[in-house]
Design a protein around this motif. Structure first.
Motif, PDB file in Angstrom:
ATOM      1  N   ASP A  26       0.830  -1.213   0.000  1.00  0.00           N
ATOM      2  CA  ASP A  26       0.000   0.000   0.000  1.00  0.00           C
ATOM      3  C   ASP A  26       0.860   1.258   0.000  1.00  0.00           C
ATOM      4  N   ARG A  27       1.810   1.275   0.907  1.00  0.00           N
ATOM      5  CA  ARG A  27       2.540   2.508   1.142  1.00  0.00           C
ATOM      6  C   ARG A  27       3.548   2.806   0.044  1.00  0.00           C
ATOM      7  N   TYR A  28       4.302   1.776  -0.366  1.00  0.00           N
ATOM      8  CA  TYR A  28       5.384   2.009  -1.324  1.00  0.00           C
ATOM      9  C   TYR A  28       4.990   1.695  -2.761  1.00  0.00           C
ATOM     10  N   GLY A  29       3.914   0.957  -2.957  1.00  0.00           N
ATOM     11  CA  GLY A  29       3.511   0.623  -4.315  1.00  0.00           C
ATOM     12  C   GLY A  29       4.630  -0.117  -5.049  1.00  0.00           C
ATOM     13  N   PRO A  30       4.830   0.199  -6.336  1.00  0.00           N
ATOM     14  CA  PRO A  30       5.824  -0.535  -7.124  1.00  0.00           C
ATOM     15  C   PRO A  30       7.232  -0.473  -6.547  1.00  0.00           C
ATOM     16  N   ALA A  31       7.552   0.577  -5.794  1.00  0.00           N
ATOM     17  CA  ALA A  31       8.910   0.685  -5.235  1.00  0.00           C
ATOM     18  C   ALA A  31       9.231  -0.486  -4.306  1.00  0.00           C
ATOM     19  N   ALA A  32       8.185  -1.173  -3.808  1.00  0.00           N
ATOM     20  CA  ALA A  32       8.404  -2.319  -2.914  1.00  0.00           C
ATOM     21  C   ALA A  32       8.954  -3.529  -3.666  1.00  0.00           C
ATOM     22  N   VAL A  33       8.808  -3.530  -4.995  1.00  0.00           N
ATOM     23  CA  VAL A  33       9.288  -4.683  -5.780  1.00  0.00           C
ATOM     24  C   VAL A  33      10.169  -4.246  -6.956  1.00  0.00           C
ATOM     25  N   GLN A  34      10.611  -2.988  -6.936  1.00  0.00           N
ATOM     26  CA  GLN A  34      11.545  -2.482  -7.946  1.00  0.00           C
ATOM     27  C   GLN A  34      12.978  -2.763  -7.462  1.00  0.00           C
ATOM     28  N   TYR A  35      13.972  -2.527  -8.320  1.00  0.00           N
ATOM     29  CA  TYR A  35      15.355  -2.600  -7.861  1.00  0.00           C
ATOM     30  C   TYR A  35      15.563  -1.639  -6.705  1.00  0.00           C
ATOM     31  N   GLY A  36      16.409  -2.019  -5.755  1.00  0.00           N
ATOM     32  CA  GLY A  36      16.723  -1.183  -4.600  1.00  0.00           C
ATOM     33  C   GLY A  36      18.215  -0.881  -4.543  1.00  0.00           C
ATOM     34  N   THR A  37      18.607  -0.162  -3.518  1.00  0.00           N
ATOM     35  CA  THR A  37      20.027   0.177  -3.394  1.00  0.00           C
ATOM     36  C   THR A  37      20.793  -0.988  -2.780  1.00  0.00           C
ATOM     37  N   THR A  38      22.070  -1.093  -3.146  1.00  0.00           N
ATOM     38  CA  THR A  38      22.911  -2.178  -2.656  1.00  0.00           C
ATOM     39  C   THR A  38      23.065  -2.127  -1.135  1.00  0.00           C
ATOM     40  N   GLU A  39      23.187  -0.940  -0.569  1.00  0.00           N
ATOM     41  CA  GLU A  39      23.410  -0.811   0.873  1.00  0.00           C
ATOM     42  C   GLU A  39      22.226  -1.324   1.684  1.00  0.00           C
ATOM     43  N   GLY A  40      21.021  -1.213   1.105  1.00  0.00           N
ATOM     44  CA  GLY A  40      19.832  -1.666   1.817  1.00  0.00           C
ATOM     45  C   GLY A  40      18.865  -0.526   2.083  1.00  0.00           C
ATOM     46  N   HIS A  41      17.666  -0.906   2.522  1.00  0.00           N
ATOM     47  CA  HIS A  41      16.560   0.030   2.774  1.00  0.00           C
ATOM     48  C   HIS A  41      16.968   0.995   3.902  1.00  0.00           C
ATOM     49  N   LEU A  42      16.991   2.281   3.592  1.00  0.00           N
ATOM     50  CA  LEU A  42      17.530   3.260   4.542  1.00  0.00           C
ATOM     51  C   LEU A  42      16.826   3.246   5.902  1.00  0.00           C
ATOM     52  N   PRO A  43      15.482   3.197   5.962  1.00  0.00           N
ATOM     53  CA  PRO A  43      14.843   3.189   7.293  1.00  0.00           C
ATOM     54  C   PRO A  43      15.277   1.990   8.155  1.00  0.00           C
ATOM     55  N   LEU A  44      15.566   0.865   7.527  1.00  0.00           N
ATOM     56  CA  LEU A  44      16.028  -0.295   8.295  1.00  0.00           C
ATOM     57  C   LEU A  44      17.455  -0.062   8.794  1.00  0.00           C
ATOM     58  N   ARG A  45      18.291   0.487   7.923  1.00  0.00           N
ATOM     59  CA  ARG A  45      19.672   0.787   8.337  1.00  0.00           C
ATOM     60  C   ARG A  45      19.676   1.848   9.433  1.00  0.00           C
ATOM     61  N   GLU A  46      18.753   2.787   9.356  1.00  0.00           N
ATOM     62  CA  GLU A  46      18.657   3.807  10.410  1.00  0.00           C
ATOM     63  C   GLU A  46      18.263   3.177  11.739  1.00  0.00           C
ATOM     64  N   TRP A  47      17.299   2.260  11.683  1.00  0.00           N
ATOM     65  CA  TRP A  47      16.865   1.598  12.910  1.00  0.00           C
ATOM     66  C   TRP A  47      18.014   0.813  13.534  1.00  0.00           C
ATOM     67  N   ILE A  48      18.765   0.101  12.702  1.00  0.00           N
ATOM     68  CA  ILE A  48      19.896  -0.700  13.204  1.00  0.00           C
ATOM     69  C   ILE A  48      20.962   0.219  13.802  1.00  0.00           C
ATOM     70  N   ALA A  49      21.274   1.307  13.087  1.00  0.00           N
ATOM     71  CA  ALA A  49      22.320   2.226  13.565  1.00  0.00           C
ATOM     72  C   ALA A  49      21.928   2.854  14.898  1.00  0.00           C
ATOM     73  N   ALA A  50      20.628   3.136  15.057  1.00  0.00           N
ATOM     74  CA  ALA A  50      20.171   3.837  16.258  1.00  0.00           C
ATOM     75  C   ALA A  50      20.333   2.995  17.524  1.00  0.00           C
ATOM     76  N   ARG A  51      20.563   1.692  17.368  1.00  0.00           N
ATOM     77  CA  ARG A  51      20.740   0.830  18.537  1.00  0.00           C
ATOM     78  C   ARG A  51      22.070   1.085  19.246  1.00  0.00           C
ATOM     79  N   THR A  52      23.036   1.653  18.520  1.00  0.00           N
ATOM     80  CA  THR A  52      24.380   1.824  19.064  1.00  0.00           C
ATOM     81  C   THR A  52      24.799   3.285  18.956  1.00  0.00           C
ATOM     82  N   PRO A  53      25.083   3.956  20.085  1.00  0.00           N
ATOM     83  CA  PRO A  53      25.482   5.364  20.028  1.00  0.00           C
ATOM     84  C   PRO A  53      26.705   5.538  19.123  1.00  0.00           C
ATOM     85  N   GLY A  54      26.670   6.554  18.276  1.00  0.00           N
ATOM     86  CA  GLY A  54      27.813   6.843  17.403  1.00  0.00           C
ATOM     87  C   GLY A  54      27.695   6.214  16.030  1.00  0.00           C
ATOM     88  N   LEU A  55      26.859   5.154  15.934  1.00  0.00           N
ATOM     89  CA  LEU A  55      26.722   4.456  14.657  1.00  0.00           C
ATOM     90  C   LEU A  55      25.796   5.230  13.720  1.00  0.00           C
TER      91      LEU A  55
END
Lengths: 408, 408
Positions: B68-97
């Protein structure tokens, strides 16, 4: 640049990288594509399938059906070889093939990497089209191949030149994209396909046939794959084929689920399974199940839809090129797929031209990175798959102006 | 065994495999697990998370929300580094990251493979726990490491022995699973963690900390990761950490979406991005988006649910072992994770015992394949994560009888 307290000595990561890592390079295209994502830029650069054609409602239905039908098994660990019903469907497309000849991979890029891993030793000769798919060069590069370029013309690889190369150079592998090649959009003729299969068999060279676009023919007649030709010459026995086939759902369904496959003789698949197990255990099972839901009715419908759209866009782009580009510019007229290839007059450099094109609001991929051994400074790849008629009109017009500007 | 017509010479695939491929082996466990899938067998062999605990309804909701939210972007090519909101969530677990320190991978297995690819040259010394995770050995093996075993006891790696090894042997990498190790279930003590981090920094050895089970502690107090200790010693600067951290959603949410990550200093992540691009372009974007939906509310709830269940199952299995196993059998009492480790009296061989256990309707993993350099003939791994109390009771009873039978 490391900052540390006295308690830990600074870490010199560069000194610890493997030889393999040192052979990896930043993709020129990757860096460049970042520039083209500005909303004011009409980009013919990326190789993106048209997102407005994605079967989103079907994917939603499939995702829900899979969770209903399989329950937790849809998100539990799966087998390395891949979801059996999907492998069965793939095998059934080719007489004589069984699921044991099919390995599911996380996008065809993974197939290229794993095949490079199990086949290429440092210094091994890999024959590639000049130009060829940049991502394949990137996959193989860490394993240290020695690339030998195969000259190509409007009908694909020059097979006479291939024979000369095979006579002179013991090679391990020939990598080819016979249908609507990336980056040129060219298709290898039937006669050349037969000759290529026979020559490589005769000289003991394995062939990796990469066929992501094969189903997307919008003009002319389908040709047998190199794999089918080899199979026929081997009396229908998949064990006798020296051609390894790489297929994908990325261009016919959607790329973001990352589902593709490799089909080949048992000894190749067996080693591929071992490589895959070490590489990521298995491709996400949920995604494989969703794709399996779609291959029956949705895939054929999608193929028709995509072919029609890309055919119109290709025709459109060719017409606009004829209208807006100056004399002396050559270009290919693809019969399928997503790309066409433009060759500017000698002396022009599409890398130098790129910032000027961006200023005029249009982007492409300079051709040079597609050549394993250099060259192609005056070439560029244009993708029409993800562009509206209006974008094609004004983008090609702007590109024509850029080229004219450079010729003045 | 190739059958061909006269037109094609037979293909000798074995002769064309790379040195890398020749170093790959069929996983003993993989072959053995096939035997344990009979419905009449109680299997403590597989390392499967409990499927009845999977948050299926939440996954369904998340999948639909993402489309619903992302539409076709949910199944289009993505970036190699990964989905930014997920990387942000992971980084936020560790101060400085920051997200720039985080690379999303297709299961932690892919992180191990790619790190092996960018770090290990043929002959490089890799220090591993004896025993260690078999899958890591499989990932590294194609790159030709020389494994050096680190002795372990009930508190994990013997750090005095580590110092002796470091003095004698220039090593590239130390691979460790500090929390509820696979296969032993043991946890590295805090004091040893500090010493390990300091010693490896002092001797210039990178550390790969594999932590799939860290959140699943059901007894005792959480300990800081090696990564956190290195970060602290580096004054909080991620660029100063010589520890590379591998985390995963496979054991806390579900394994079948194949979502995990690596966090490390920029030079490592930069090279990892290049390696990942060649390996599979990116991890399925749809899956990353689904995981991102779940990390907020579902993940903490799941962690509590899973910890409680595994804690009960571990207690249960330990109690039954005490009840049914003969004297002279040692076993670990894990504080978290999925496994415990059994050591039979010297002279017994768990590989030889395996068919006899199967006859009694119970399966385990013989310990030998977990040792990089051999040994452990009298050991076995038991998984309690995917077993009911009734299965634990009758399975451990049957295993006790098998062991008694061998001792007679």
């Amino acid at each position: 640049m490391t900052t540390t307290t006295p308690t830990l000595p600074p870490v010199d990561f560069a000194a610890r990288l493997s030889g393999r890592a040192q052979r990896m390079t930043v993709s020129a295209i990757r860096e460049l594509l970042k520039l083209t994502q500005r909303p004011d830029i009409i980009s013919f650069a990326g190789g993106l399938p048209a997102p407005e054609l994605f079967p989103l409602a079907d994917i939603r239905t499939a995702a829900n059906a899979v969770l209903d039908r399989y329950g937790p098994a849809a998100v539990q660990y799966g087998t390395t070889e891949g979801h059996l019903p999907l492998r069965e469907w793939i095998a059934a497309r080719t007489p004589g093939l069984t699921p044991a000849h099919v390995q599911i991979v996380t996008g065809s890029q993974q197939g290229l990497d794993l095949l490079g891993k199990i086949l290429i030793d440092e210094g091994d000769v890999v024959l590639v089209e000049a130009p060829t798919y940049l991502g394949a060069l990137q996959s193989f590069q860490p394993y240290g191949p020695r690339y030998v370029d195969l000259p190509t013309d409007e009908h694909g690889i020059d097979v006479d030149a291939l024979e000369t190369v095979l006579k002179a150079t013991p090679a391990k592998l020939l990598y080819a994209i016979p249908n609507f090649q990336n980056p040129t959009g060219r298709t290898l003729s039937l006669e050349r396909r037969r000759r290529l299969v026979e020559l490589t068999a005769q000289y003991g060279v394995l062939v990796l046939e990469d066929d992501p676009y094969g189903k997307l023919r919008f003009r002319g007649e389908d040709l047998p794959s190199l794999y089918e030709i080899a199979l026929e010459l081997a009396g229908g026995d998949p064990e006798g084929s020296h051609v390894i086939y790489s297929g994908s759902f990325s261009k016919t369904l959607v790329p973001g689920l990352r589902d593709a496959w490799v089909q080949a003789a048992h000894p190749v698949i067996e080693k591929l399974v071992q490589a895959k197990q070490g590489a990521d255990l298995h491709t996400p099972i949920f995604n494989q199940m969703i794709i399996t839901e779609l291959v029956g009715e949705v895939l054929p419908r999608q193929v028709e839809l995509v072919k029609k759209a890309y055919g119109e866009r290709a025709r459109d782009m060719v017409a606009r090129i004829e209208q807006h580009f100056p004399a002396g510019v050559d270009f290919t007229t693809p019969e399928g797929g997503m790309f066409l290839w433009v060759t500017l007059p000698e002396g022009l450099d599409t890398t130098e031209l790129f910032p000027r094109a961006l200023e005029r609001g249009v982007a492409y991929v300079p051709g040079r990175p597609f050549y394993a051994r250099g060259g192609g400074a005056n070439t560029m790849r244009l993708s029409y798959s993800n562009a509206t008629p209006a974008q094609i009109d004004s983008g090609i017009r702007a590109l024509g102006e850029t080229i004219r500007g450079a010729l003045d």
